[in-house]
Write a protein that holds these residues in place. Structure first.
Motif, PDB file in Angstrom:
ATOM      1  N   HIS B 364       0.817  -1.207   0.000  1.00 52.68           N
ATOM      2  CA  HIS B 364       0.000   0.000   0.000  1.00 52.68           C
ATOM      3  C   HIS B 364       0.858   1.267   0.000  1.00 52.68           C
ATOM      4  N   GLN B 365       2.003   1.189   0.682  1.00 54.84           N
ATOM      5  CA  GLN B 365       2.861   2.378   0.713  1.00 54.84           C
ATOM      6  C   GLN B 365       3.657   2.523  -0.575  1.00 54.84           C
ATOM      7  N   LEU B 375      -6.784  -5.619  -2.920  1.00 54.72           N
ATOM      8  CA  LEU B 375      -7.720  -5.670  -1.799  1.00 54.72           C
ATOM      9  C   LEU B 375      -9.124  -6.040  -2.283  1.00 54.72           C
ATOM     10  N   PHE B 379     -11.004  -9.577  -1.259  1.00 52.75           N
ATOM     11  CA  PHE B 379     -12.295  -9.604  -0.572  1.00 52.75           C
ATOM     12  C   PHE B 379     -13.354 -10.253  -1.438  1.00 52.75           C
ATOM     13  N   LEU B 420     -11.456 -17.075   4.515  1.00 50.25           N
ATOM     14  CA  LEU B 420     -11.304 -15.642   4.743  1.00 50.25           C
ATOM     15  C   LEU B 420      -9.948 -15.314   5.361  1.00 50.25           C
ATOM     16  N   PHE B 421      -9.480 -16.214   6.207  1.00 53.29           N
ATOM     17  CA  PHE B 421      -8.246 -15.916   6.930  1.00 53.29           C
ATOM     18  C   PHE B 421      -7.081 -15.663   5.981  1.00 53.29           C
ATOM     19  N   LEU B 424      -7.476 -12.445   4.050  1.00 57.20           N
ATOM     20  CA  LEU B 424      -7.218 -11.300   4.925  1.00 57.20           C
ATOM     21  C   LEU B 424      -5.720 -11.127   5.160  1.00 57.20           C
ATOM     22  N   VAL B 427      -4.255  -8.977   2.582  1.00 62.92           N
ATOM     23  CA  VAL B 427      -4.583  -7.574   2.840  1.00 62.92           C
ATOM     24  C   VAL B 427      -3.748  -7.044   3.995  1.00 62.92           C
ATOM     25  N   LYS B 428      -3.594  -7.869   5.005  1.00 62.39           N
ATOM     26  CA  LYS B 428      -2.783  -7.474   6.166  1.00 62.39           C
ATOM     27  C   LYS B 428      -1.359  -7.143   5.727  1.00 62.39           C
ATOM     28  N   TYR B 431      -1.382  -3.814   3.726  1.00 63.06           N
ATOM     29  CA  TYR B 431      -1.822  -2.568   4.365  1.00 63.06           C
ATOM     30  C   TYR B 431      -1.227  -2.326   5.745  1.00 63.06           C
ATOM     31  N   PHE B 432      -0.960  -3.385   6.498  1.00 63.47           N
ATOM     32  CA  PHE B 432      -0.580  -3.168   7.892  1.00 63.47           C
ATOM     33  C   PHE B 432       0.924  -3.279   8.106  1.00 63.47           C
ATOM     34  N   ASP B 433       1.636  -3.922   7.179  1.00 69.22           N
ATOM     35  CA  ASP B 433       3.061  -4.143   7.403  1.00 69.22           C
ATOM     36  C   ASP B 433       3.901  -3.055   6.728  1.00 69.22           C
TER      37      ASP B 433
END
Lengths: 518, 477
Positions: B364-365, B375, B379, B420-421, B424, B427-428, B431-433
């Motif tokens: 994402h960055q 994403l 989903f 789903l896991f 996700l 996405v994690k 977006y989150f790392d």
């Protein structure tokens, strides 16, 4: 009956389109994005006011109805409408988004446009959940809403945010999938996804049990009820302030709303048969979780547990009605001189639950904002890091004390009205229910006031606290407005009760009518 | 216009494609080095032209038989062929730069892609067991060659070898099953078989059906005949993995539909039970094993296996709505998998294969647009509204409930949560790392636009699913 797009569609899609616009403005022009987000949220709120002013309180029928064909193959339509149960919740949603947007002003520096856009998109989806009259459309919004919340906790959350957000998503999704299975089953029976048609669908006792349990899986997780509440403290603690506010103020209400909109009318006999189960779980939430809240070291966690306890009143009020309807005629209710028909008692329980939802939305939102204010200054949520805050932040201290009082159910605040109604109703059902529920008023006061004692009062604890500056105009405005709401609702709850009265009465009549063949 | 030319016009997609393959091959040979630039563009033009011809000469709403019933063209065939043209074109569009940077942008690749598509078409329009088999082999042989296309790569060679050997066994099983059916009915034509096979199933028939199910399960990549899928997806160049995961799925759907519904519809009990087991196993195994993967391509392979379980579950319903659901799921799934592999291709660059999950950290960055597309696709594949994957899953649930397949409904619901896991997790990572020191992503506008369009289609079809649903219902009724 095919009506075109109307006010509710505007309320659903304006924030979503506004959110996309904010996203398009981008993080580079953060200032513009903030103002745009504020404009969208305020505009949405103003547009939602006619829902209240134009609401006809004399009918239980759905109002502001819009119905357009959506998926003819599944007989599902784009069907929106509100009644006395959903309308206050829609207003709560539009109202509580504004403080979230405003609170982000100074505190969210990381990707602010994306942050605000997520909240606006989520606002639209949540309004969709409350106003959908087609169960497929309901599910559509219900699930879609998880995506922005997943990102909000995961991107802007605290240290263990990844764990918390995955847990949040998987937990709620598990419940939702079971609900979907039940919805599909009913679609096969009824040939439609329309909620009103599903209310009328005759179901055998076995079917009702399974459907009730499937809905229970979805809604109990969302409320959250004991023992499926464990995701909430994690999510709350790790979420950014705005996330906590929306989670507590609006998202939890979807569970309560789901019980009222789906479980009770669709499976009335199963609801009646399982009411003891639900009441016991609610009382455990109220008492046990209250005790858990007492020992928390983290402010956010404490308020999260307090939320679970308060939502216990919502489910308690919702399911008390069946106990009241089946209670012996000359019970403790008569002895205590609380007159009135059983029907009114059942309605009172549900009204109490509704008021509790709205009031908890305001109070918990405000409490989380207060923690957010302190966190912005000291970057700690630990209770032990604070002490004597009122000495350096008198305005803040006064407001926080007010919200704490409301949280513990002080008469004159909105927190009192809902809990009082539920407790009176529970007297009509069973003295012991009432006793246990009333005990929590003490427990609630204990953990809230102890929190206040340790954080707000006393001597200034350390140099960091001494350097905290008091509320600025922006923060004061937000918290002040919420304080006003809490007081207004506490002193004069009549307008809110009036709005829901007819709908609730209709709901009680609905659930009294057995779906089983005689 | 004489009747014969009119009827030949029905087979125009195949005739045109065959001619075009020859032309592309010749142009590539004679154009030499310059052909590298011409062939990809020419192929896209061929695909567009073929789609236009198919549309123009489609006999709307009618079923036409040709070559004494060996070839059949019905609305289903038209829709599947149009989808085939579209998906292959999109796949080739995504792949071009990838092939170029790896030095495998050669004319043969495009010719093989077209012959594979021709194989899919022959399967789609098969009116007899023989036509079906020819189509299967034409597709399979093209794919074997494509998997091994990067001859420098040992992994790819291994994957191709595995694919070839296992594929040959599956073909043999299929052929054996077909011969048993032929022995019982005395005909290769599907309508004749359907007439001959009604009511009680004999032991011989059950034997034959077992082998047919094995063959179909292999072509789909369903458990327990799925072993080739992860190795091929992982070992083959990403562009080929994309190709294998897309258009051939249409062929597999056609194979299952023609064989089981057109041919063995009268004895559906025999294959429904077997397919139910295969579908249930695929859902469970695919989704469970996907969790353990660290390689995105392998993860997508297991996700494919899980999704194939859902497609087969549509057949298990054994009703017209069930086949509709399976068709819808197939189309939607291919659309999503195209996009997911497209993201892998765009994220890769010379000397860097973006195929490990860890390569997507902080995407994402590094590239917000690409991350957002991924994403939406993740989903959607997980079946979360407002994306189209939700409707595909919902429809499968509906037809299963309507036919009282409660076990499969519950398995489907459970694996949706498990599945789903791992979606996700992607996405994690994005977006989150934090990105660390991963290479930047090249920005090529054309592919990005196509990919963006792909992702937006997934969203728009999710918001307004009724048109595609109605189309699927129309072509199968």
């Amino acid at each position: 009956m095919t009506q075109g797009l109307g006010l509710l569609s505007v309320l659903v899609w304006l924030p979503i389109i506004g959110g996309l616009a904010v996203l398009a403005v981008g993080d580079r022009q953060a200032g513009l994005a903030r103002w745009l987000a504020l404009a969208v949220s305020v505009l949405t709120f103003l547009l939602s006011v006619p829902l209240w002013s134009g609401f006809d309180t004399t009918t239980a029928a759905f109002q502001f109805v819009e119905k357009l064909p959506w998926i003819p193959a599944f007989n599902a339509s784009y069907h929106l409408g509100v009644d006395g149960i959903s309308m206050p919740l829609v207003l709560l949603t539009t109202l509580m988004t504004i403080p979230v947007v405003v609170a982000a002003w100074g505190s969210v520096e990381k990707r602010p446009a994306q942050y605000l856009a997520s909240f606006l998109i989520m606002e639209g989806l949540m309004i969709g959940v409350f106003s959908a009259l087609d169960s497929l459309l309901f599910y559509f919004f219900w699930e879609a809403m998880l995506i922005p919340m997943f990102l909000i906790i995961g991107i802007w959350g605290g240290a263990r945010r990844v764990y918390a957000t995955l847990k949040f998503f998987l937990y709620t999704f598990l419940g939702s999938v079971l609900m979907l299975v039940a919805l599909v089953y009913m679609y096969i029976q009824a040939g439609t996804y329309d909620i009103v048609a599903l209310h009328k669908l005759p179901l055998s006792m076995t079917e009702q049990y399974w459907i009730f349990l499937a809905f229970f899986a979805a809604f109990a997780v969302k409320v959250p009820m004991f023992p499926v509440h464990t995701w909430l403290p994690d999510a709350h603690v790790e979420a950014p302030t705005g996330g906590s506010v929306v989670l507590a103020a609006v998202m939890l209400k979807m569970g309560g709303y789901g019980f009222l909109r789906f479980s009770l009318p669709i499976a009335p006999d199963a609801s009646a048969a399982l009411d003891d189960f639900m009441i016991v779980l609610s009382l455990i939430a109220v008492v046990y979780i209250g005790l858990v809240a007492l020992v928390q070291q983290d402010m956010k966690k404490l308020i999260a547990y307090s939320s679970i306890a308060h939502m216990g009143f919502v489910t308690l009020g919702t399911f008390l009605g069946f106990a009241i309807l089946s209670a012996p005629a000359a019970g403790p209710a008569a002895a205590l001189g609380l007159e009135g028909t059983r029907l009114a008692g059942a309605a009172m329980g549900i009204e109490g639950a509704m008021v509790q939802m709205v009031s908890h939305g305001l109070i918990s939102g405000a409490m989380f904002l207060c923690v957010g204010v302190m966190y912005d200054r000291l970057h700690s949520r630990e209770i032990s890091a604070y002490g004597g805050v009122i000495n350096v932040m008198p305005k803040f201290g006064a407001l926080m004390v007010l919200f704490a009082m409301a949280n513990s159910g002080l008469p004159g605040t909105s927190g009192f009205v809902g809990e009082f109604l539920v407790i009176i109703a529970s007297f009509k059902a069973n003295f012991w229910y009432a006793l246990l529920a009333a005990v929590t008023l003490i427990l609630g006061a204990a953990y809230t006031l102890w929190l206040i004692k340790r954080v707000i009062f006393g001597p200034v604890a350390n140099e960091n606290v001494a350097r905290m500056r008091d509320l600025d105009a922006r923060e004061l405005g937000v918290l002040g407005a919420l304080a006003l709401g809490v007081l207004l609702l506490g002193l004069w709850p009549a307008p809110l009760l009036e709005v829901m009265q007819v709908t609730v009465r209709h709901l009680v009549e609905q659930v009294m009518t057995s779906k089983l063949p005689l | 216009m004489t009747p014969s030319t009119l009827s030949l016009a029905t087979a125009l997609p195949e005739i045109f494609l065959t001619a075009a393959i020859c032309i592309v091959l010749l142009v590539d040979v004679f154009a030499g080095a310059a052909g590298r630039r011409i062939t990809p563009t020419l192929t896209l033009i061929v695909l567009a032209g073929g789609a236009a011809l198919t549309l123009a000469y489609a006999q709307s709403g009618t079923t036409v038989e040709l070559f004494s019933g060996m070839y059949v063209s019905d609305p289903l065939a038209v829709v599947l062929k149009l989808a085939g043209f579209l998906f292959v074109a999109v796949g080739l569009l995504y792949s071009r730069h990838y092939l170029e940077t790896r030095g495998i942008l050669r004319g043969e690749y495009y010719v093989l892609a077209l012959t594979a598509l021709l194989g899919v078409f022959v399967m789609i329009s098969a009116g007899s067991l023989l036509t079906l088999y020819i189509g299967i082999e034409l597709l399979a042989l093209s794919l074997y060659a494509m998997v091994a296309f990067d001859r420098e790569s040992g992994v790819a060679a291994e994957a191709a070898m595995k694919y070839f050997v296992l594929g040959a066994i599956a073909s043999a099983a299929l052929l054996y099953g077909m011969s048993l059916i032929y022995g019982l009915t005395g005909s290769l034509l599907l309508p004749e078989i359907a007439r001959a096979l009604q009511g009680e199933a004999s032991l011989g028939l059950v034997m034959g059906v077992v082998f047919l199910v094995v063959g179909v399960a292999f072509k789909f990549g369903a458990v327990p005949f799925h072993m080739w899928v992860p190795d091929v997806y992982h070992g083959a160049p990403s562009a080929v993995a994309l190709f294998v995961s897309a258009a051939p799925k249409l062929g597999s759907f056609a194979l299952a539909y023609r064989l089981f519904v057109s041919g063995l519809g009268g004895v559906s009990d025999t294959w429904i039970q077997m397919l139910a087991i295969v579908a249930g196993l695929s859902m469970v195994a695919g989704n469970l094993i996907a969790i353990a993967q660290t390689n995105l391509k392998r993860m997508l392979a297991y996700s494919t296996i899980g999704n194939v379980g859902f497609i087969l579950a549509g057949f298990v319903a054994g009703t017209e709505q069930g086949y509709e659901a399976a068709l819808y799921y197939t189309l939607v799934y291919v659309l999503m998998v195209l996009g997911s592999f497209g993201v892998i291709l765009v994220a890769s660059r010379a000397g860097f294969e973006a195929d490990e999950l860890a390569h997507y950290k902080g995407l994402h960055q590094r590239d917000p647009g690409l991350a957002f597309m991924m994403l939406m696709l993740m989903f959607s594949t997980a079946g979360i509204p407002p994306f189209v994957g939700f409707w595909a899953k919902l429809q499968i649930f509906q037809v299963l409930w309507a036919t009282d397949n409660m076990a499969l409904v519950l398995i489907g619901a459970a694996v949706s949560v498990i599945g789903l896991f791992y979606y996700l997790r992607v996405v994690k990572l994005m977006y989150f790392d934090e990105p660390g020191d991963l290479p930047t992503i090249e920005r090529r506008t054309g592919v990005r636009l196509a990919l963006g369009l792909n992702a937006i289609t997934v969203l728009v079809l999710g918001l307004m699913p009724s048109a595609l649903l109605a189309l699927c219902a129309q072509v199968l009724s």
